[in-house]
Design a protein around this motif. Sequence first.
Motif, short mmCIF file in Angstrom:
data_model
loop_
_atom_site.label_atom_id
_atom_site.label_comp_id
_atom_site.label_asym_id
_atom_site.label_seq_id
_atom_site.Cartn_x
_atom_site.Cartn_y
_atom_site.Cartn_z
N ALA A 1 -6.21 7.50 8.16
CA ALA A 1 -7.43 7.32 7.14
C ALA A 1 -8.50 6.81 8.30
CB ALA A 1 -7.14 6.42 5.84
N THR B 1 -7.66 14.15 2.81
CA THR B 1 -7.16 12.53 3.18
C THR B 1 -8.66 11.86 3.01
OG1 THR B 1 -5.94 13.16 5.04
CG2 THR B 1 -6.74 11.16 5.03
N ASN B 2 -8.36 10.78 2.40
CA ASN B 2 -9.52 9.69 1.89
C ASN B 2 -10.09 10.30 0.65
OD1 ASN B 2 -8.60 8.32 4.01
ND2 ASN B 2 -10.79 8.69 4.97
N LYS C 1 -4.71 13.63 -7.34
CA LYS C 1 -3.78 12.97 -5.93
C LYS C 1 -2.67 13.68 -5.71
CE LYS C 1 -2.86 8.60 -4.32
NZ LYS C 1 -1.30 8.45 -4.49
N THR D 1 -1.74 4.25 -1.97
CA THR D 1 -3.24 4.17 -1.51
C THR D 1 -3.36 2.80 -0.72
OG1 THR D 1 -5.55 4.64 -2.29
CG2 THR D 1 -3.82 3.27 -3.71
N TRP E 1 0.75 -1.25 -0.09
CA TRP E 1 -0.22 -0.09 0.23
C TRP E 1 0.61 1.18 0.13
CZ3 TRP E 1 -3.72 -1.88 4.52
CH2 TRP E 1 -4.66 -3.05 3.96
N THR F 1 -9.66 10.52 -2.81
CA THR F 1 -9.99 9.70 -4.22
C THR F 1 -10.95 8.62 -3.63
OG1 THR F 1 -7.97 8.23 -3.79
CG2 THR F 1 -7.49 10.42 -4.82
N GLN F 2 -11.15 8.11 -2.59
CA GLN F 2 -12.10 7.08 -2.37
C GLN F 2 -13.23 7.41 -1.77
OE1 GLN F 2 -9.85 3.03 -1.54
NE2 GLN F 2 -8.18 4.70 -0.76
N SER G 1 0.60 5.60 2.16
CA SER G 1 -0.54 4.70 1.98
C SER G 1 -1.90 5.49 2.00
CB SER G 1 -0.32 3.48 2.95
OG SER G 1 -0.39 4.07 4.22
N SER G 2 -1.99 6.62 2.58
CA SER G 2 -3.18 7.51 2.82
C SER G 2 -3.36 8.36 1.63
CB SER G 2 -3.13 8.18 4.20
OG SER G 2 -4.43 9.29 4.01
N ASP G 3 -4.33 8.07 0.71
CA ASP G 3 -4.62 9.06 -0.46
C ASP G 3 -5.04 10.48 -0.07
OD1 ASP G 3 -6.89 7.31 0.03
OD2 ASP G 3 -7.95 8.71 -1.10
N THR G 4 -4.57 11.25 -0.69
CA THR G 4 -4.73 13.00 -0.30
C THR G 4 -4.88 13.57 -1.52
OG1 THR G 4 -3.52 12.62 1.69
CG2 THR G 4 -3.92 14.78 0.83
#
Length: 379
Positions: A84, A156-157, A196, A32, A27, A159-160, A204-207
């Motif tokens: 996350a 944070t988070n 992104k 991500t 990850w 993109t998901q 590993s945390s998408d921002t």
Amino acid sequence: MTSEIDQFRAMVRSVVDTEITPHIERWEAEGTFPAHELFPKLAAHGLLGLSFAQEDGGEGAPLEYQMVLSEELGRGNAAGIAMAVNVQMHMATPSLAQFGSAELKQRYLGPAIRGEHVAAIAVTEPDAGSDVAGLSTRAVRDGDDWLITGAKTFITNATQADWFCMLVRTGDEGGYKGMSQIIVPAGLPGFEIVRKLDKLGNRSSDTAELRLDNVRVPVSNTIGEIGRGFQQQMGQFIIERLSACFSIVGGTEWALAKTRDYLRVREVFGAPLATRQYPVFKLAELTADVELLKAMNEKMCRMLNAGEDITREATVGKLHAGRTYRNVADAAMQFHGGLGYMEDSWTARFYRDARLSSIGGGADEVMLQVLARMDGYRV
């Protein structure tokens, strides 16, 4: 209760060891993690609903259980995942749980607790970070809808996320007045994930950055009272800072234990580093700093469980936690020497991840400003 907490900690550690630790290297490399896969697994153990009332689908557990969960998520060099999860539980949802209508909680809070939705908090803007009063994203009333236009960044988070708890201007008062918190579902016309972001740590945390161009959202998606968003968000920030204090205890205890183990086996000039006064004293000092943070965390749990205001305690805790995290990371790398500077060493990621602790969730300078004002200074 101590026995129950110990059993809960063992369960959480098992879940982390099974569902997070084996995947964290991948990850991190991918930048991500699959939140829609991981969150339902955490929810199956009741972990995403600890802080919420049973009538909203939560566990209604004492705050100490949240503390243990955050500590265990912070342990093991997976800070991006801990962040996350904390966004889901402690940053995007507390206002919704406290002030949201029954309909809003059913549509958004319930699915977040069950891990069916990924939630995000959207406050920071390109020109307004710590200075929330400078926020410019605006919602204009159009009948029963808001039309929202503006930009958000460092989300944070993002993109998901299935939805965002977004702080926007809904009035013309300026400054701290005339703001509202609005639930903005992802994927609406005019709502764009611009890009992104490539971060130093917590990879590993998408921002991401967001752009909104006349995004139409029902007025009924407003959390609480229109125009009270700033005040509600300040309360949500307190819970965010509290969760950071919890997580940092887990991370620093883990790092100090690994560093102590290394000092016992690493020989320099014919003797283990553990026989040298300076590194031993330094680790003893840092361990004492973590113990002080743990004591503050336990105090905040007692106060919140009793319904008391923890604004000052959370501010002091956040300031101390960020500095302690950074100091532990720096010492761990220093005592590992050249090995610690290598990317395949645990210390490299830990060092990168730790730096955010004194920036995100309220920079050290903002914490000092808050405390100075509480002490009667005008700064």
